[in-house]
Design a protein around this motif. Structure first.
Motif, PDB file in Angstrom:
ATOM      1  N   LYS A  30       0.835  -1.205   0.000  1.00  0.00           N
ATOM      2  CA  LYS A  30       0.000   0.000   0.000  1.00  0.00           C
ATOM      3  C   LYS A  30       0.868   1.253   0.000  1.00  0.00           C
ATOM      4  O   LYS A  30       0.623   2.197  -0.772  1.00  0.00           O
ATOM      5  N   TYR A  44      -6.515 -10.221  -1.060  1.00  0.00           N
ATOM      6  CA  TYR A  44      -6.522  -9.001  -0.266  1.00  0.00           C
ATOM      7  C   TYR A  44      -5.323  -8.107  -0.594  1.00  0.00           C
ATOM      8  O   TYR A  44      -5.410  -6.888  -0.522  1.00  0.00           O
ATOM      9  N   LYS A  46      -6.186  -6.319  -3.766  1.00  0.00           N
ATOM     10  CA  LYS A  46      -7.208  -5.301  -3.490  1.00  0.00           C
ATOM     11  C   LYS A  46      -6.582  -4.074  -2.839  1.00  0.00           C
ATOM     12  O   LYS A  46      -6.945  -2.938  -3.161  1.00  0.00           O
ATOM     13  N   GLU A  47      -5.651  -4.284  -1.905  1.00  0.00           N
ATOM     14  CA  GLU A  47      -4.975  -3.162  -1.254  1.00  0.00           C
ATOM     15  C   GLU A  47      -4.255  -2.313  -2.289  1.00  0.00           C
ATOM     16  O   GLU A  47      -4.283  -1.082  -2.238  1.00  0.00           O
ATOM     17  N   ASP A  49      -6.934  -0.462  -4.574  1.00  0.00           N
ATOM     18  CA  ASP A  49      -7.606   0.603  -3.834  1.00  0.00           C
ATOM     19  C   ASP A  49      -6.683   1.813  -3.666  1.00  0.00           C
ATOM     20  O   ASP A  49      -7.113   2.966  -3.770  1.00  0.00           O
ATOM     21  N   THR A  50      -5.404   1.525  -3.397  1.00  0.00           N
ATOM     22  CA  THR A  50      -4.449   2.616  -3.202  1.00  0.00           C
ATOM     23  C   THR A  50      -4.191   3.363  -4.502  1.00  0.00           C
ATOM     24  O   THR A  50      -4.182   4.602  -4.529  1.00  0.00           O
ATOM     25  N   LYS A  55      -6.107   3.483  -7.126  1.00  0.00           N
ATOM     26  CA  LYS A  55      -7.316   4.198  -7.528  1.00  0.00           C
ATOM     27  C   LYS A  55      -7.431   5.523  -6.784  1.00  0.00           C
ATOM     28  O   LYS A  55      -7.868   6.533  -7.348  1.00  0.00           O
ATOM     29  N   LYS A  56      -7.023   5.534  -5.539  1.00  0.00           N
ATOM     30  CA  LYS A  56      -7.110   6.747  -4.727  1.00  0.00           C
ATOM     31  C   LYS A  56      -5.979   7.722  -5.031  1.00  0.00           C
ATOM     32  O   LYS A  56      -6.209   8.931  -5.150  1.00  0.00           O
ATOM     33  N   GLU A  73      -9.970  -6.920 -13.532  1.00  0.00           N
ATOM     34  CA  GLU A  73     -10.130  -6.178 -12.285  1.00  0.00           C
ATOM     35  C   GLU A  73      -9.596  -4.755 -12.409  1.00  0.00           C
ATOM     36  O   GLU A  73     -10.229  -3.794 -11.959  1.00  0.00           O
ATOM     37  N   ALA A 112     -11.582  -1.101 -12.392  1.00  0.00           N
ATOM     38  CA  ALA A 112     -11.214   0.014 -11.518  1.00  0.00           C
ATOM     39  C   ALA A 112     -10.974   1.282 -12.333  1.00  0.00           C
ATOM     40  O   ALA A 112     -11.345   2.387 -11.912  1.00  0.00           O
ATOM     41  N   HIS A 147     -13.166   4.845 -12.085  1.00  0.00           N
ATOM     42  CA  HIS A 147     -12.597   6.191 -11.944  1.00  0.00           C
ATOM     43  C   HIS A 147     -13.116   7.106 -13.044  1.00  0.00           C
ATOM     44  O   HIS A 147     -13.476   8.273 -12.789  1.00  0.00           O
TER      45      HIS A 147
END
Length: 482
Positions: A195, A217, A220-221, A224-225, A227-228, A249, A253, A257
């Motif tokens: 992350k 997981y 996903k971490e 998610d990071t 994407k942010k 996937e 994502a 966005h």
């Protein structure tokens, strides 16, 4: 020829000359042992640091003898004192620390001024003391800490490895990840490290991730990071991958966005997709992002989904695995979440929109109206769960028997979840279809008997149901059998 000192010389005559100023002497502390011991932790740290520059070993000893007896001596104050004390006389500092019960924390400070002496001293000592020594080496002498860890892997059990990894990596996230993978192959630490790395350098982090797939997981971490922190790089990352789950996937994502930042462009991209399931997935993502801010546009998107994929709410998907096993699911990914978002905004409008769309499905595979339509049943479930009173009123106003039965079944389920079996029983009686009513009745009495058998028995005894139905419920009351 250009004049001396002109442009050809590379200097501008107008530039001021640099004058080196000799720094003045450092300020000198005016504190005493007594004045320092009167201070609280905040101001004490800075003033103690200045005082220690000139303090003698005897003065340090006097300060420590007064400070360690406090009710809450602070570790940072201990570290500051022991670090400076160790530079003057490590043996004296260690003897005083041992005498006052602080020998183990003193290892951290000693490692700064005399790492080899500290290492020799802690050889064969308890793990906790060696751990403090390792922590000090990681801070002051990272390579010695690495050697110590390789020679004594047991220290992994007592040391905060993420701190050591950060110190020994020298700021290189890849080195930090490799260190953690080698010494503590733990999913939690891998996720945290990835992350942080993804936020700093998503490209290098992604290269590492593709070489070390890890668990879901962990991926996903990462997603998610990124994407942010760096959503703009998602399409680029997806393009480097072969077809497969990970690429899908990341593409999802990236589209999510785009849906948040440019809904019109996202809609345009989704309309170009020729595969009905994938088009419905993308449009569902877009619809979710619009449901709260632009519900009118979201309802238009709902219509487009059903136009491209009429069975979007229940289209089956089946996966066959290499070992011969398989698994499946119903419904296009994201459709249920989109319906839930619309229902949260306006459940009545959502229900009517879905019913209208379902009635337009004239394909041979279309289900019997109101009985098997997953979309309207899903909306009914969301509505009943969020506003049971409002949904009950809507259900009572329906004239079509199949639609009313579907709603009554949902209400029965909600009352059962609340352990309100009497209210649930009242709605069972409103179900007109005999088979559906019998199933609802059996489920109700089964759950009721498991919670309060006598109350369930009393209701069955006085309920206006057929003898055949009453007989079918007798297994839930075994003590009544002959």
């Amino acid at each position: 020829m250009p004049a001396k000192g002109g442009a050809a010389s590379g200097k501008d005559p107008a530039d001021p000359k640099l004058t080196l100023v000799k720094p003045g002497p450092l300020p000198k502390s005016t504190d005493t042992v007594e004045s320092l011991l009167q201070l609280e932790r905040g101001p004490l740290y800075a003033r103690l640091g200045l005082w220690l520059l000139d303090a003698s070993e005897e003065e340090m000893t006097a300060f420590w003898e007064g400070y360690y007896q406090r009710e809450d001596p602070n570790d940072t104050i201990k570290d500051l004192l022991f670090t400076q004390w160790g530079k003057k006389n490590a043996a004296g500092m260690l003897e005083m620390a041992r005498r006052t019960g602080c020998e183990i924390p003193a290892m951290w400070s000693w490692s700064m001024s005399d790492p080899q002496g500290m290492l020799a001293y802690i050889e064969g000592k308890p793990e906790r003391m060696r751990n403090f020594g390792l922590r000090g080496l990681a801070y002051f002498h990272p390579e010695l800490a690495r050697q110590m860890l390789e020679q004594d892997p047991k220290l992994l059990n007592t040391f905060e490895m993420e701190q050591l990894a950060e110190r020994l990596s020298g700021g290189d996230p890849k080195a930090e990840m490799e260190f953690m993978t080698k010494y503590r192959n733990d999913e939690y630490y891998a996720r945290q490290g990835l992350k942080k790395w993804a936020a700093q350098d998503p490209h290098r982090a992604f290269e590492w991730l593709t070489e070390h797939p890890g668990e879901e997981y962990t991926r996903k971490e990462f997603f998610d990071t990124v994407k942010k922190e760096h959503p703009d790089v998602l399409p680029e990352l997806a393009a480097t991958l072969p077809s497969g789950a990970m690429r899908r996937e990341i593409e999802a994502a990236a589209f999510a966005h785009l849906a948040e930042t440019d809904p019109e462009k996202a809609a345009e991209e989704a309309r170009k997709i020729g595969v009905p399931r994938l088009a419905a997935e993308r449009l569902s993502l877009l619809g979710q992002s619009l449901a709260a801010e632009d519900p009118a546009r979201a309802f238009e998107i709902l219509g487009e989904i059903f136009e491209k994929c009429p069975d979007a709410a229940n289209r089956p998907a089946w996966v066959r695995y290499p070992d011969g096993s398989g698994g499946g699911s119903n419904g296009v990914t994201g459709v249920s979440r989109f319906l839930a978002a619309l229902a949260a905004h306006d459940p009545r409008q959502t229900m009517q929109a879905v019913l209208d769309l379902e009635m337009q499905d004239t394909s041979p595979s279309a289900p019997t109206p109101y009985h098997s339509y997953p979309a309207s049943r899903q909306v009914a479930g969301y509505w009943a769960q969020g506003d049971l009173e409002g949904f009950s009123a809507w259900c009572e106003s329906q004239h079509e028997p199949g639609l009313r039965d579907m709603g009554a079944s949902m209400i029965v389920d909600q009352f059962q979840r609340q352990n309100d079996f009497t209210s649930a029983a009242g709605w069972v009686a409103r179900i007109s279809d005999a088979n559906r009513q019998q199933n609802a009745l059996s489920n109700l009495v089964s759950g009721w008997a498991s919670q309060d058998r006598e109350a369930a028995r009393r209701w069955v005894d006085q309920a206006e149901i057929s003898d055949q139905a009453r007989e079918s419920l007798s297994p839930y009351f075994p003590e009544t059998q002959e």
